[in-house]
Scaffold this motif. Structure first.
Motif, mmCIF file in Angstrom:
data_model
loop_
_atom_site.group_PDB
_atom_site.id
_atom_site.type_symbol
_atom_site.label_atom_id
_atom_site.label_comp_id
_atom_site.label_asym_id
_atom_site.label_seq_id
_atom_site.Cartn_x
_atom_site.Cartn_y
_atom_site.Cartn_z
ATOM 1 N N GLU A 76 -6.628 -6.517 -3.117
ATOM 2 C CA GLU A 76 -6.717 -6.317 -1.675
ATOM 3 C C GLU A 76 -5.967 -7.399 -0.890
ATOM 4 O OE1 GLU A 76 -7.949 -3.675 -0.094
ATOM 5 O OE2 GLU A 76 -8.206 -2.846 -2.109
ATOM 6 N N ARG A 77 -5.725 -8.527 -1.515
ATOM 7 C CA ARG A 77 -5.040 -9.617 -0.816
ATOM 8 C C ARG A 77 -3.523 -9.450 -0.829
ATOM 9 N NH1 ARG A 77 -7.579 -15.469 -2.095
ATOM 10 N NH2 ARG A 77 -6.298 -15.896 -0.265
ATOM 11 N N ILE A 78 -3.033 -8.527 -1.639
ATOM 12 C CA ILE A 78 -1.583 -8.361 -1.773
ATOM 13 C C ILE A 78 -1.069 -7.425 -0.697
ATOM 14 C CG2 ILE A 78 0.295 -7.716 -3.314
ATOM 15 C CD1 ILE A 78 -1.638 -8.167 -5.664
ATOM 16 N N GLY A 79 -0.227 -7.945 0.165
ATOM 17 C CA GLY A 79 0.299 -7.131 1.253
ATOM 18 C C GLY A 79 1.724 -6.655 1.050
ATOM 19 N N VAL A 80 2.471 -7.348 0.192
ATOM 20 C CA VAL A 80 3.904 -7.053 0.028
ATOM 21 C C VAL A 80 4.234 -6.812 -1.441
ATOM 22 C CG1 VAL A 80 6.249 -7.958 0.293
ATOM 23 C CG2 VAL A 80 4.527 -8.410 2.053
ATOM 24 N N GLN A 81 4.982 -5.762 -1.712
ATOM 25 C CA GLN A 81 5.582 -5.549 -3.026
ATOM 26 C C GLN A 81 6.989 -6.136 -2.939
ATOM 27 O OE1 GLN A 81 3.947 -4.129 -5.587
ATOM 28 N NE2 GLN A 81 5.623 -4.433 -7.036
ATOM 29 N N PRO A 82 7.226 -7.287 -3.593
ATOM 30 C CA PRO A 82 8.489 -7.983 -3.384
ATOM 31 C C PRO A 82 9.579 -7.583 -4.375
ATOM 32 C CG PRO A 82 7.061 -9.340 -4.705
ATOM 33 C CD PRO A 82 6.294 -8.062 -4.427
ATOM 34 N N ASN A 83 10.783 -7.861 -3.999
ATOM 35 C CA ASN A 83 11.880 -7.929 -4.963
ATOM 36 C C ASN A 83 11.665 -9.241 -5.735
ATOM 37 O OD1 ASN A 83 14.528 -8.931 -5.951
ATOM 38 N ND2 ASN A 83 15.306 -7.064 -5.003
ATOM 39 N N ARG A 100 0.825 -1.199 0.000
ATOM 40 C CA ARG A 100 0.000 0.000 0.000
ATOM 41 C C ARG A 100 0.864 1.257 0.000
ATOM 42 N NH1 ARG A 100 -5.244 0.739 0.959
ATOM 43 N NH2 ARG A 100 -5.468 -1.388 1.768
ATOM 44 N N ALA A 101 1.857 1.290 0.868
ATOM 45 C CA ALA A 101 2.741 2.455 0.931
ATOM 46 C C ALA A 101 3.518 2.610 -0.372
ATOM 47 C CB ALA A 101 3.693 2.317 2.116
ATOM 48 N N TYR A 102 3.939 1.496 -0.938
ATOM 49 C CA TYR A 102 4.675 1.524 -2.204
ATOM 50 C C TYR A 102 3.825 2.142 -3.309
ATOM 51 C CZ TYR A 102 6.109 -0.396 -6.718
ATOM 52 O OH TYR A 102 6.425 -0.554 -8.050
ATOM 53 N N LEU A 103 2.577 1.690 -3.437
ATOM 54 C CA LEU A 103 1.704 2.183 -4.494
ATOM 55 C C LEU A 103 1.361 3.655 -4.309
ATOM 56 C CD1 LEU A 103 -0.774 -0.820 -4.869
ATOM 57 C CD2 LEU A 103 1.036 -0.157 -6.462
ATOM 58 N N GLU A 104 1.091 4.053 -3.068
ATOM 59 C CA GLU A 104 0.730 5.442 -2.829
ATOM 60 C C GLU A 104 1.904 6.370 -3.103
ATOM 61 O OE1 GLU A 104 -1.049 5.703 1.023
ATOM 62 O OE2 GLU A 104 -2.768 4.447 0.458
ATOM 63 N N ALA A 105 3.109 5.905 -2.807
ATOM 64 C CA ALA A 105 4.295 6.711 -3.121
ATOM 65 C C ALA A 105 4.517 6.773 -4.633
ATOM 66 C CB ALA A 105 5.520 6.123 -2.428
ATOM 67 N N LYS A 106 4.258 5.674 -5.311
ATOM 68 C CA LYS A 106 4.475 5.606 -6.761
ATOM 69 C C LYS A 106 3.466 6.451 -7.518
ATOM 70 C CE LYS A 106 4.724 2.317 -10.600
ATOM 71 N NZ LYS A 106 4.728 0.870 -10.978
ATOM 72 N N PHE A 107 2.191 6.382 -7.114
ATOM 73 C CA PHE A 107 1.131 7.023 -7.885
ATOM 74 C C PHE A 107 0.669 8.367 -7.311
ATOM 75 C CE2 PHE A 107 0.202 2.417 -8.956
ATOM 76 C CZ PHE A 107 0.779 2.503 -10.213
ATOM 77 N N GLY A 108 1.191 8.741 -6.131
ATOM 78 C CA GLY A 108 0.850 10.045 -5.596
ATOM 79 C C GLY A 108 -0.371 10.074 -4.712
ATOM 80 N N GLY A 109 -0.560 9.048 -3.915
ATOM 81 C CA GLY A 109 -1.655 9.057 -2.955
ATOM 82 C C GLY A 109 -2.654 7.944 -3.139
ATOM 83 N N ALA A 110 -3.500 7.778 -2.120
ATOM 84 C CA ALA A 110 -4.450 6.667 -2.098
ATOM 85 C C ALA A 110 -5.512 6.801 -3.185
ATOM 86 C CB ALA A 110 -5.101 6.576 -0.725
ATOM 87 N N GLU A 111 -6.035 8.016 -3.394
ATOM 88 C CA GLU A 111 -7.109 8.197 -4.375
ATOM 89 C C GLU A 111 -6.610 7.904 -5.788
ATOM 90 O OE1 GLU A 111 -10.731 8.639 -5.928
ATOM 91 O OE2 GLU A 111 -10.221 8.587 -3.798
ATOM 92 N N ARG A 112 -5.446 8.400 -6.107
ATOM 93 C CA ARG A 112 -4.875 8.145 -7.437
ATOM 94 C C ARG A 112 -4.604 6.658 -7.628
ATOM 95 N NH1 ARG A 112 -4.894 9.117 -12.621
ATOM 96 N NH2 ARG A 112 -2.838 9.036 -13.605
ATOM 97 N N THR A 113 -4.154 5.998 -6.590
ATOM 98 C CA THR A 113 -3.906 4.556 -6.659
ATOM 99 C C THR A 113 -5.199 3.810 -6.951
ATOM 100 O OG1 THR A 113 -2.023 4.677 -5.138
ATOM 101 C CG2 THR A 113 -3.128 2.536 -5.354
#
Length: 216
Positions: free
Chosen positions: A94-101, A60-73
């Motif tokens: 919603e089931r994805i909790g980790v953005q992995p290497n 969640r934090a990864y996506l919000e940082a990448k796309f510029g916030g929760a709404e944009r995500t």
């Protein structure tokens, strides 16, 4: 000679999963036109985030940082989900909790290729991540997916723990970079023509036909 398609992708890229479904449809159409011809598909690595730590980061934090916030995500993933449904994929983000290497995941695909069925491994990895939310920063999870793909889970786990194949993945990625590949999915047809993005099946089919004829 049977058509060959090389696909550069990452197993945590939703557009790559959609592109895989479009490719499968294009191949089905090809076989209707050219009965009896097999199509070879080979998968090549592309790490969307090669600098992520081995343990991954909170998605969640990864996506919000990448796309510029929760709404944009939410807006972006609503479009991805709609495109997925059109391709027959019911993403469960919603089931994805980790953005992995994904280095280990790509090592596993290469390991499967040496055993003759990389396509089954790629499919299982896409499904495991996008439908089940599996954490691919955990090697035990990757080995379990290998088992679901029809490979010996214990052998997959031993391979992953060995660290073998990492240099080969990096070398393959350097080849893609020299080719100018900066986004995925990226398709190469008979080493003659290339397409970037999750193109519609009809576009992929046309590229297959042009490659068969020797290029444009």
């Amino acid at each position: 000679m049977n058509p060959r398609i090389d696909v550069i992708s990452d197993v945590v890229c939703p557009w790559c999963f959609i592109g895989k479904r479009h490719l499968e449809r294009a191949i089905a159409l090809w076989k209707e036109r050219h009965p009896g011809e097999a199509v070879e598909v080979h998968w090549h690595p592309f790490e969307l985030n090669p600098d992520l730590p081995a343990g991954g980061v909170a998605r969640r934090a990864y996506l919000e940082a990448k796309f510029g916030g929760a709404e944009r995500t939410r807006e972006i993933y609503a479009r991805v989900a709609a495109a997925g449904l059109q391709a027959g994929i019911a993403f469960d983000f919603e089931r994805i909790g980790v953005q992995p290497n994904t280095l280990d995941a790509h090592r596993l695909v290469a390991w499967a290729a040496e055993r003759g069925d990389e396509n089954a491994m790629v499919e299982a990895l896409f499904h495991g991540y996008f439908m089940e939310g599996r954490d691919y920063s955990a090697r035990a999870q990757l080995a379990a997916v290998a088992g679901l793909a029809g490979f010996p889970e214990d052998e997959a786990h031993v391979f992953l723990e060995s660290g073998a194949g990492a240099e080969m993945i990096k070398a393959d990625e350097q080849v893609a970079a020299r080719m100018g590949v900066s986004g995925v999915p990226f398709f190469i047809f008979d080493q003659r023509l290339a397409l970037s993005g999750a193109q519609p099946p009809e576009v992929i089919l046309q590229a297959m036909e042009e490659a068969r004829e020797g290029g444009p």
